[in-house]
Design an enzyme around this catalytic site. Structure first.
Site, mmCIF file in Angstrom:
data_model
loop_
_atom_site.group_PDB
_atom_site.id
_atom_site.type_symbol
_atom_site.label_atom_id
_atom_site.label_comp_id
_atom_site.label_asym_id
_atom_site.label_seq_id
_atom_site.Cartn_x
_atom_site.Cartn_y
_atom_site.Cartn_z
ATOM 1 N N LYS A 197 0.807 -1.218 0.000
ATOM 2 C CA LYS A 197 0.000 0.000 0.000
ATOM 3 C C LYS A 197 0.842 1.272 0.000
ATOM 4 O O LYS A 197 0.449 2.286 0.565
ATOM 5 C CB LYS A 197 -0.974 -0.006 1.196
ATOM 6 C CG LYS A 197 -1.897 -1.211 1.204
ATOM 7 C CD LYS A 197 -2.751 -1.303 2.442
ATOM 8 C CE LYS A 197 -3.567 -2.585 2.426
ATOM 9 N NZ LYS A 197 -4.370 -2.781 3.631
ATOM 10 N N ASP A 230 -9.093 -4.861 -1.848
ATOM 11 C CA ASP A 230 -8.657 -3.836 -0.901
ATOM 12 C C ASP A 230 -8.356 -2.561 -1.685
ATOM 13 O O ASP A 230 -7.373 -2.516 -2.438
ATOM 14 C CB ASP A 230 -7.399 -4.310 -0.169
ATOM 15 C CG ASP A 230 -7.021 -3.385 0.991
ATOM 16 O OD1 ASP A 230 -7.437 -2.214 0.973
ATOM 17 O OD2 ASP A 230 -6.294 -3.837 1.897
#
Length: 562
Positions: free
Chosen positions: A372, A448
């Site tokens: 991320k 996600d």
């Protein structure tokens, strides 16, 4: 590695007699005092097993001998006397027992081991048991209380908001009560946020904590995208006008040119713990240990025990002073796999701690993964699924559907996506808007959304082929992180979108095939989106298209009147 267990300090509040009775744990039992599963039998389990085993064997031997004699004397086998009838009943009864109840000892061992595990998390028997807080004692009683009383308790801080689901036993009611409590505490309402029409039980303990409603997001369909000879209709959850329409135009251009092709170059999720030693030399010893091929085989066995789908591929090490970063790469089946690889890494750390007891584990994730966050390591080595997707767009299609020319597209791509991104210092951003398409499909399919950061790493290439008449376009995406099981993929809406793509759930025949197919679909959708947007830029139609699809006539008229 040592696991430290902390127990709550003794409460300073004197409990009431009733609460003291409820909070006192049962007296500790010795192993001999534990309730045994075999206590239900009239005689000890070993004697019972022996009795039925002998009964079964003796009855079988007796019947075989009697039937042998009947065959020799030509007596019908169905002519059964009393002794044979008793033997048959004994065989059936003993067989039922041996099949159904012979595992009592095994069951008891499981029960005993479970009790041992529970005992490990309990304080020492010599410690004075501390009474549970009064709010916890009241938790089971909340289900029968009025909503207004519970709301008042939440507002006053007597009942924690996060415990409403378990305390009430009704996820929808808990969300409704929490929502009202928030309104009273903040003084602001949530009138525009819908509450009804959602299964809050489906997200309990896995997708979202302390829910108060859900956000409505439109889902559009682009396509069909012709990819590797198959049709795919692309679900895209977005609030950006023109995005679905633009992607749909790109799909049309690809379809009229014969479709696109894709290749999965690599499939490997990563997790990179960081450990520290007293000296850099000692850290280097572990680095050499991990890079030794014979040691890697042993570590693979330890790692793969974490899951039947986890398969360790390699370990990449980076040394910074006396800190060692170890990047574990493994396949994870149809799951995105972060939890799976984390468990495998923990197993390996526990194992090598025996050979390196001076190793200090700083963090299970040392950002060398890298998750991320934009990073060069993902851009170069890849993470998740590394995919390349390509298509050759015919000249007539470029002119008819995309309203531009091959030479103009190649020029804009070189100056914008390559040179422009270079002077901007882009890291994996050599594209027009890959993140747009990735985010829309991620949200629609329960991925996600934060992993859009590295999943949108993309370089778009355009070249004139076939004597400059046709356009070859490709997108190379080294770190698409997707899964078709776990997380948000199991929610009803997201599951429906996965089903539309034909990748819902796990692939039983070839584990990981659904996740890899989803990654290629994402890359194919990015290819379509890049083709259409770059064509709009080359033809000078970007502003016109956005004013048409991103501004409704109703809004435009209002703006004019104002």
């Amino acid at each position: 590695m040592e696991t430290r267990r902390r127990f709550p300090p003794p409460s300073c509040t004197s409990p009431s007699p009733a609460s003291t009775l409820r909070s006192l744990p049962a007296a500790p039992r010795s192993s001999g005092d534990r309730i045994q599963a075999s206590d239900a039998l009239p005689i000890p389990i070993r004697h019972t097993n022996l009795l039925f085993s002998l009964l079964f064997v003796c009855s079988i031997v007796f019947l075989m001998r009697r039937w042998r004699d009947k065959v020799r004397e030509s007596i019908p086998l169905h002519a059964v006397d009393l002794s044979e009838l008793v033997s048959i009943i004994s065989v059936v009864a003993s067989l039922i027992y041996l099949i159904s109840f012979f595992g009592i000892a095994i069951v008891q061992s499981i029960v005993s081991s479970h009790e041992d595990e529970v005992d490990d998390f309990l304080p020492d028997s010599k410690m004075t048991p501390s009474p549970a807080p009064s709010s916890d004692l009241a938790m089971p009683m909340l289900a029968g209380r009025e909503d207004e009383d519970i709301i008042a308790a939440v507002v006053a801080g007597k009942t924690p908001s996060y415990a409403l689901e378990s305390a009430i036993g009704d996820c929808h009611r808990a969300a409704e009560i929490r929502r009202e409590a928030i309104r009273r505490i903040s003084g602001r309402g949530l009138d525009g946020l819908p509450l009804e029409g959602f299964d809050y039980g489906s997200i309990l303990g896995q997708c979202c904590e302390m829910p108060v409603g859900y956000v409505q997001l439109p889902v559009g369909i682009a396509g069909p995208l012709i990819l590797d000879g198959r049709e795919h209709y692309l679900p895209m959850a977005t609030t950006e006008g023109c995005l679905v329409a633009s992607t749909n135009r790109g799909c049309k251009a690809i379809a009229e040119s014969g479709g696109a092709a894709s290749v999965v170059l690599r499939d490997a999720m990563t997790r990179a713990p960081v450990v520290r030693f007293l000296t850099a030399a000692r850290a280097a010893e572990l680095k050499f240990f991990l890079e030794e091929p014979t040691n890697f085989d042993n570590l693979s066995v330890i790692f793969n025990r974490s899951s039947r789908f986890a398969r360790l591929q390699d370990i990449q090490c980076a040394l910074v002073g006396r800190n060692l970063y170890m990047r574990f790469c493994c396949t994870t089946g149809d799951a995105m796999g972060m939890n799976m690889v984390s468990k495998g890494v923990q197993n390996v750390l526990d194992y090598i701690q025996n050979d390196f007891p001076d190793m200090d584990v700083i963090s299970l994730s040392g950002n060398f993964c890298s998750d991320k966050k934009p990073s060069a390591v993902n851009w170069i080595l890849g993470r998740g699924k590394s995919v390349v997707c390509e298509a050759v767009i015919k000249e007539e299609v470029v002119k008819k559907v995309l309203k531009t020319s091959v030479s103009a597209l190649v020029e804009v791509n070189t100056i914008k996506n390559l040179a422009g991104s270079a002077i901007a210092g882009a890291l994996g951003g050599f594209n027009a808007h890959a993140s747009n398409i990735v985010s829309a499909i991620f949200i629609a399919t329960g991925q996600d959304p934060a992993q859009n950061v590295e999943s949108s790493h993309c370089i778009t290439m355009m070249e004139a082929v076939n004597d400059g008449k046709d356009l070859h376009i490709s997108v190379t995406m080294p770190s698409i992180e997707v899964g078709t099981v776990g997380g948000g993929t199991q929610l009803a809406s997201q599951s429906a979108c996965l089903d539309l793509l034909g990748v819902k759930g796990a692939c039983m025949e070839s584990p990981g095939a659904n996740a890899r197919l989803l990654a290629t679909i994402v890359a194919g959708a990015v290819l379509a989106g890049e083709l259409s947007l770059m064509s709009a830029l080359a033809a000078g139609q970007l502003v016109k298209s956005h004013m048409k699809y991103n501004r409704s006539c109703k809004d435009t008229s209002k703006a004019a009147s104002n």
